[in-house]
Design an enzyme around this catalytic site. Structure first.
Site, PDB file in Angstrom:
ATOM      1  N   TYR A  32       0.914  -1.023   0.059  1.00 59.43           N
ATOM      2  CA  TYR A  32      -0.104  -0.067   0.126  1.00 59.43           C
ATOM      3  C   TYR A  32       0.866   1.330  -0.002  1.00 59.43           C
ATOM      4  O   TYR A  32       1.977   1.111   0.324  1.00 59.43           O
ATOM      5  CB  TYR A  32      -0.918   0.031   1.159  1.00 59.43           C
ATOM      6  CG  TYR A  32      -0.211   0.229   2.542  1.00 59.43           C
ATOM      7  CD1 TYR A  32       0.589  -0.559   3.220  1.00 59.43           C
ATOM      8  CD2 TYR A  32      -0.478   1.659   3.147  1.00 59.43           C
ATOM      9  CE1 TYR A  32       1.046  -0.321   4.284  1.00 59.43           C
ATOM     10  CE2 TYR A  32       0.186   1.998   4.465  1.00 59.43           C
ATOM     11  CZ  TYR A  32       0.824   1.021   4.953  1.00 59.43           C
ATOM     12  OH  TYR A  32       1.706   1.214   6.203  1.00 59.43           O
ATOM     13  N   LYS A 149       6.436  -1.906   1.678  1.00 58.64           N
ATOM     14  CA  LYS A 149       5.532  -1.213   2.468  1.00 58.64           C
ATOM     15  C   LYS A 149       4.155  -2.406   2.326  1.00 58.64           C
ATOM     16  O   LYS A 149       3.340  -2.161   1.423  1.00 58.64           O
ATOM     17  CB  LYS A 149       5.058   0.102   1.865  1.00 58.64           C
ATOM     18  CG  LYS A 149       4.075   0.964   2.672  1.00 58.64           C
ATOM     19  CD  LYS A 149       4.227   2.522   2.462  1.00 58.64           C
ATOM     20  CE  LYS A 149       3.420   3.482   3.120  1.00 58.64           C
ATOM     21  NZ  LYS A 149       3.370   3.131   4.820  1.00 58.64           N
ATOM     22  N   GLU A 181      12.772   2.396  13.726  1.00 58.04           N
ATOM     23  CA  GLU A 181      11.820   3.500  13.200  1.00 58.04           C
ATOM     24  C   GLU A 181      10.650   3.339  14.175  1.00 58.04           C
ATOM     25  O   GLU A 181      10.594   2.743  15.299  1.00 58.04           O
ATOM     26  CB  GLU A 181      11.323   3.241  11.680  1.00 58.04           C
ATOM     27  CG  GLU A 181      10.809   2.040  11.718  1.00 58.04           C
ATOM     28  CD  GLU A 181      10.306   1.755  10.122  1.00 58.04           C
ATOM     29  OE1 GLU A 181      10.178   2.797   9.465  1.00 58.04           O
ATOM     30  OE2 GLU A 181      10.088   0.465   9.815  1.00 58.04           O
ATOM     31  N   LEU A 205      11.135   1.128   6.669  1.00 58.32           N
ATOM     32  CA  LEU A 205      10.676   1.725   5.852  1.00 58.32           C
ATOM     33  C   LEU A 205      11.188   3.070   5.055  1.00 58.32           C
ATOM     34  O   LEU A 205      11.613   3.830   5.929  1.00 58.32           O
ATOM     35  CB  LEU A 205       9.204   2.019   5.804  1.00 58.32           C
ATOM     36  CG  LEU A 205       8.332   2.313   4.595  1.00 58.32           C
ATOM     37  CD1 LEU A 205       8.230   1.240   3.667  1.00 58.32           C
ATOM     38  CD2 LEU A 205       6.945   3.256   4.719  1.00 58.32           C
TER      39      LEU A 205
END
Ligand code: PDD
Length: 279
Positions: A32, A149, A181, A205
């Site tokens: 996505y 993702k 992250e 990401l």
């Protein structure tokens, strides 16, 4: 009326349906993008499309047959949903299978779904004095392919749900004392005149906002370092920020039980960056 797009048509939100045999539903077998829209224009659209293309390649999901029309479909959806500032959500799953099987039938066509809603204004734009985020450090529970993702976000959901129940705003993941992250954002830390962020790898990401912020810092002549960041260093940083397409830049005030040094927004780099974020 709120509009969505499924496969090759625009459908009102109340009427859109997919099959439970869609592999996105059965396996989380999909990828996505979340694209912010300002003044009816998708922000860094090309970067989002390139990352989507990469995610499809990494997972072996076929490109939707309308691939080349995606920018046009996004623009049409933005127009239909009217709000000047929106969040466009775009998902591609591997498609609908006849039977549930881990090994996908290579002939199935992917499912393309888009919707959009009004983008909430970053609360730190509205009130820069709002206390920064209160986040907790958590050993990263995710898989080894965080560079994809993927819609398979159960670990992120559990981490954020639990943090929320504890009254916190978010989570910073780490692996053996090194920051990776946030659960839905990238992390930056300021030390004196330099700004540090975790390097790209399969553990994070590659955020489009991360790239934008690095470029803004570069244009201001501020030194940026893409290198490992320890949790211990994070506690001692002058500023810590979380960045994402929906959050933009948001400052962190508290990590676990440690309060970061208090600085007024006008003395803070995050506030300066936020002022030039859209220009
Ligand atoms: N998430 N890291 C993770 C795990 C994320 O889920 C996100 C964004 C980011 C930041 O990426 P970008 O700057 O391209 O938005 C980093 C989106 C917003 C979401 O899942 O809703």
């Amino acid at each position: 009326m709120n509009w969505t797009y499924l496969n090759d048509i625009f459908i009102p939100k109340e009427e859109v349906r997919i099959s439970p045999f869609d592999r996105g539903f059965l396996f989380g077998d999909g990828v996505y993008e979340v694209i912010p829209v300002y003044e009816s224009k998708a922000f860094h659209l090309e970067d989002h499309i390139s990352r989507l293309e990469r995610s499809l390649k990494q997972t072996g999901i076929n490109k939707p047959k309308v691939w080349n029309d995606i920018p046009q479909i996004i623009n049409e959806l933005i127009k239909k949903n009217v709000f000047p500032n929106q969040v466009v959500y775009l998902q591609v799953t591997r498609g609908e299978d006849v039977v549930r099987s881990h090994i996908p039938d290579p002939s199935i066509s992917p499912t393309l779904f888009l919707n959009s809603w009004e983008l909430s204004i970053n609360p730190y734009r509205l009130n820069p004095d709002k206390p920064g985020l209160d986040v907790k450090i958590l050993e990263d529970p995710r898989w080894e392919r965080c560079d994809v993702k993927a819609t398979t976000l159960l670990s992120n959901v559990i981490a954020l749900r639990e943090a929320n129940i504890e009254g916190r705003d978010g989570v910073i993941f780490c692996i053996k004392g090194k920051v990776t992250e946030g659960a839905a954002s990238n992390v930056f830390a300021v030390f004196g005149n330099s700004v540090l962020t975790t390097p790209e790898s399969n553990q994070i990401l590659s955020g489009i906002t991360r790239k934008h912020v690095l470029s803004l810092l570069g244009s201001k002549g501020i030194e940026t370092l893409e290198q490992d960041l320890s949790v211990k260093n994070l506690y001692e940083a002058d500023e810590v920020w979380m960045t994402s397409s929906t959050q933009e830049i948001q400052p962190v005030r508290k990590i676990d039980d440690k309060e970061l040094s208090a600085k007024s927004p006008k003395d803070s780099l995050w506030f300066d960056l936020l002022s030039s974020y859209l220009v």
